[in-house]
Design a protein around this motif. Structure first.
Motif, PDB file in Angstrom:
ATOM      1  N   GLU A  95      -9.795   7.267  -6.135  1.00 56.41           N
ATOM      2  CA  GLU A  95      -8.844   8.292  -5.977  1.00 56.41           C
ATOM      3  C   GLU A  95      -8.435   8.601  -4.640  1.00 56.41           C
ATOM      4  OE1 GLU A  95      -8.469  13.281  -5.962  1.00 56.41           O
ATOM      5  OE2 GLU A  95      -9.926  12.220  -7.436  1.00 56.41           O
ATOM      6  N   PHE A  96      -7.188   8.418  -4.319  1.00 53.19           N
ATOM      7  CA  PHE A  96      -6.257   8.498  -3.151  1.00 53.19           C
ATOM      8  C   PHE A  96      -6.733  10.111  -2.547  1.00 53.19           C
ATOM      9  CE2 PHE A  96      -2.399   9.633  -0.638  1.00 53.19           C
ATOM     10  CZ  PHE A  96      -2.653   9.071   0.411  1.00 53.19           C
ATOM     11  N   ILE A  97      -7.407  10.051  -1.391  1.00 51.76           N
ATOM     12  CA  ILE A  97      -7.637  11.396  -0.865  1.00 51.76           C
ATOM     13  C   ILE A  97      -6.612  11.712   0.255  1.00 51.76           C
ATOM     14  CG2 ILE A  97      -9.290  12.644   0.725  1.00 51.76           C
ATOM     15  CD1 ILE A  97     -10.015  11.812  -2.019  1.00 51.76           C
ATOM     16  N   GLY A  98      -6.099  10.868   1.048  1.00 50.69           N
ATOM     17  CA  GLY A  98      -5.003  11.024   2.028  1.00 50.69           C
ATOM     18  C   GLY A  98      -5.110  10.377   3.195  1.00 50.69           C
ATOM     19  N   GLY A  99      -4.336  10.707   4.335  1.00 54.48           N
ATOM     20  CA  GLY A  99      -4.530  10.281   5.392  1.00 54.48           C
ATOM     21  C   GLY A  99      -5.111  10.803   6.470  1.00 54.48           C
ATOM     22  N   CYS A 100      -4.944  10.736   7.892  1.00 58.57           N
ATOM     23  CA  CYS A 100      -5.829  11.231   8.878  1.00 58.57           C
ATOM     24  C   CYS A 100      -5.752  12.956   8.790  1.00 58.57           C
ATOM     25  CB  CYS A 100      -5.158  10.743  10.237  1.00 58.57           C
ATOM     26  SG  CYS A 100      -6.212  11.629  11.479  1.00 58.57           S
ATOM     27  N   ASP A 101      -4.470  13.672   8.858  1.00 56.28           N
ATOM     28  CA  ASP A 101      -4.480  14.738   8.784  1.00 56.28           C
ATOM     29  C   ASP A 101      -5.181  15.619   7.721  1.00 56.28           C
ATOM     30  OD1 ASP A 101      -2.494  13.820   6.823  1.00 56.28           O
ATOM     31  OD2 ASP A 101      -0.920  15.321   7.530  1.00 56.28           O
ATOM     32  N   LEU A 148       0.879  -1.077   0.002  1.00 52.29           N
ATOM     33  CA  LEU A 148      -0.015  -0.185   0.111  1.00 52.29           C
ATOM     34  C   LEU A 148       0.971   1.251   0.072  1.00 52.29           C
ATOM     35  CD1 LEU A 148      -2.890   1.256   0.241  1.00 52.29           C
ATOM     36  CD2 LEU A 148      -2.535   1.341   2.688  1.00 52.29           C
ATOM     37  N   LYS A 149       1.943   1.200   0.766  1.00 48.27           N
ATOM     38  CA  LYS A 149       2.725   2.392   0.835  1.00 48.27           C
ATOM     39  C   LYS A 149       3.550   2.647  -0.566  1.00 48.27           C
ATOM     40  CE  LYS A 149       3.899   1.728   5.816  1.00 48.27           C
ATOM     41  NZ  LYS A 149       4.691   1.339   6.624  1.00 48.27           N
ATOM     42  N   GLU A 150       3.850   1.594  -1.186  1.00 46.85           N
ATOM     43  CA  GLU A 150       4.210   1.757  -2.561  1.00 46.85           C
ATOM     44  C   GLU A 150       3.182   2.208  -3.709  1.00 46.85           C
ATOM     45  OE1 GLU A 150       6.228  -1.070  -5.929  1.00 46.85           O
ATOM     46  OE2 GLU A 150       6.492  -1.834  -3.903  1.00 46.85           O
ATOM     47  N   TYR A 151       2.129   1.480  -3.346  1.00 46.76           N
ATOM     48  CA  TYR A 151       1.018   2.122  -4.234  1.00 46.76           C
ATOM     49  C   TYR A 151       0.697   3.290  -4.376  1.00 46.76           C
ATOM     50  CZ  TYR A 151      -3.971   1.347  -6.232  1.00 46.76           C
ATOM     51  OH  TYR A 151      -4.946   1.552  -7.051  1.00 46.76           O
ATOM     52  N   THR A 152       0.603   3.965  -3.318  1.00 45.68           N
ATOM     53  CA  THR A 152       0.368   5.555  -3.352  1.00 45.68           C
ATOM     54  C   THR A 152       1.599   6.504  -3.112  1.00 45.68           C
ATOM     55  OG1 THR A 152       0.130   5.266  -0.710  1.00 45.68           O
ATOM     56  CG2 THR A 152      -2.009   5.296  -2.316  1.00 45.68           C
ATOM     57  N   ASP A 153       2.601   5.805  -2.801  1.00 41.84           N
ATOM     58  CA  ASP A 153       3.903   6.625  -2.462  1.00 41.84           C
ATOM     59  C   ASP A 153       3.435   7.333  -1.368  1.00 41.84           C
ATOM     60  OD1 ASP A 153       6.474   7.211  -2.640  1.00 41.84           O
ATOM     61  OD2 ASP A 153       6.315   8.897  -3.850  1.00 41.84           O
ATOM     62  N   TRP A 154       2.870   6.956  -0.357  1.00 43.66           N
ATOM     63  CA  TRP A 154       2.425   7.413   1.099  1.00 43.66           C
ATOM     64  C   TRP A 154       2.775   6.718   2.152  1.00 43.66           C
ATOM     65  CZ3 TRP A 154       0.511  12.349   1.389  1.00 43.66           C
ATOM     66  CH2 TRP A 154      -0.044  12.855   2.621  1.00 43.66           C
ATOM     67  N   PRO A 155       3.443   7.091   3.139  1.00 40.98           N
ATOM     68  CA  PRO A 155       4.267   6.539   4.052  1.00 40.98           C
ATOM     69  C   PRO A 155       3.292   5.929   5.225  1.00 40.98           C
ATOM     70  CG  PRO A 155       4.837   8.661   4.430  1.00 40.98           C
ATOM     71  CD  PRO A 155       4.028   8.481   3.193  1.00 40.98           C
ATOM     72  N   THR A 156       2.126   6.428   5.562  1.00 41.61           N
ATOM     73  CA  THR A 156       1.458   6.211   6.562  1.00 41.61           C
ATOM     74  C   THR A 156       0.185   5.741   6.184  1.00 41.61           C
ATOM     75  OG1 THR A 156       0.435   8.649   6.567  1.00 41.61           O
ATOM     76  CG2 THR A 156       2.588   8.129   7.736  1.00 41.61           C
ATOM     77  N   ILE A 157      -0.519   5.104   7.531  1.00 48.79           N
ATOM     78  CA  ILE A 157      -1.775   4.551   7.441  1.00 48.79           C
ATOM     79  C   ILE A 157      -2.761   5.388   8.641  1.00 48.79           C
ATOM     80  CG2 ILE A 157      -3.106   2.457   7.890  1.00 48.79           C
ATOM     81  CD1 ILE A 157      -0.591   1.044   6.557  1.00 48.79           C
ATOM     82  N   PRO A 158      -3.797   5.635   8.551  1.00 53.77           N
ATOM     83  CA  PRO A 158      -4.834   5.052   7.446  1.00 53.77           C
ATOM     84  C   PRO A 158      -4.556   5.985   6.218  1.00 53.77           C
ATOM     85  CG  PRO A 158      -5.857   6.723   8.981  1.00 53.77           C
ATOM     86  CD  PRO A 158      -4.226   6.322   9.722  1.00 53.77           C
ATOM     87  N   GLN A 159      -5.267   5.425   5.216  1.00 54.78           N
ATOM     88  CA  GLN A 159      -5.210   5.938   3.809  1.00 54.78           C
ATOM     89  C   GLN A 159      -6.650   5.922   3.485  1.00 54.78           C
ATOM     90  OE1 GLN A 159      -2.262   4.549   1.021  1.00 54.78           O
ATOM     91  NE2 GLN A 159      -0.649   4.601   2.520  1.00 54.78           N
TER      92      GLN A 159
END
Length: 183
Positions: free
Chosen positions: A153-159, A136-147
């Motif tokens: 479409e990827f919206i983002g994490g908690c923040d 998942l981290k590779e799929y979005t190039d986003w290091p944190t969870i939740p996603q």
């Protein structure tokens, strides 16, 4: 003959403006053929981009090498994530379940989705599958969870989800437009 040498940190800035510091720490200083040579190591693996480095700036000797089996698992997990995202209107990859979140960030996103917007969403517990978590981290190039994903479409994490909620933009993203009762 060993001597201590004080070394200053070197500030490194990459093309995107990311700043990192590299500290070269001398291990030994010795005289060989009337020349001083320093054997040292670095506390971080930072390399200038050159032909001997990959696109991510890590020398090939230090890159993670996956076995054929690990590579197949990674590819399978990426496909699985892609199917989950495409087959569900709203998906939350989180730690735990919506009824029992296992971290505060996942709990915050679940609370916003359930209590503030009363939307139904699919969820996937990333703590039960480490390979899926890494994929998942590779799929979005986003290091944190939740996603959070909406309509593929990827919206983002908690923040990001909390900021969108505070700015009254999350409802438009979740419903596609304002609810009928709000019009």
């Amino acid at each position: 003959m060993l001597r201590r040498v004080l070394v200053q940190p070197v500030k490194l800035v990459n093309k995107s403006g990311f700043v990192n510091y590299k500290f070269t720490i001398p291990l030994m200083l010795r005289k060989i053929n009337n020349q001083q040579q320093i054997a040292s190591f670095s506390n971080s693996l930072i390399y200038n981009s050159s032909s001997s480095t990959s696109n991510d700036g890590v020398h090939p000797d230090f890159q993670t090498k996956l076995s054929t089996n690990q590579e197949q698992i990674r590819e399978q997990k990426l496909k699985e994530i892609d199917e989950i995202v495409k087959n569900n209107k709203i998906v939350l990859f989180m730690k735990g379940t919506p009824d029992r979140p296992e971290c505060g960030f996942s709990n915050a996103v679940v609370t916003v989705l359930k209590k503030m917007y009363d939307v139904e969403f699919a969820s996937y517990n990333m703590n039960k599958d480490v390979a899926m978590k890494e994929a998942l981290k590779e799929y979005t190039d986003w290091p944190t969870i939740p996603q959070l994903y909406v309509n593929g479409e990827f919206i983002g994490g908690c923040d990001i989800v909390l900021n969108l909620h505070r700015e009254n933009q999350l409802e438009d993203i979740l419903y596609g437009e304002k609810k009928e009762e709000d019009k």
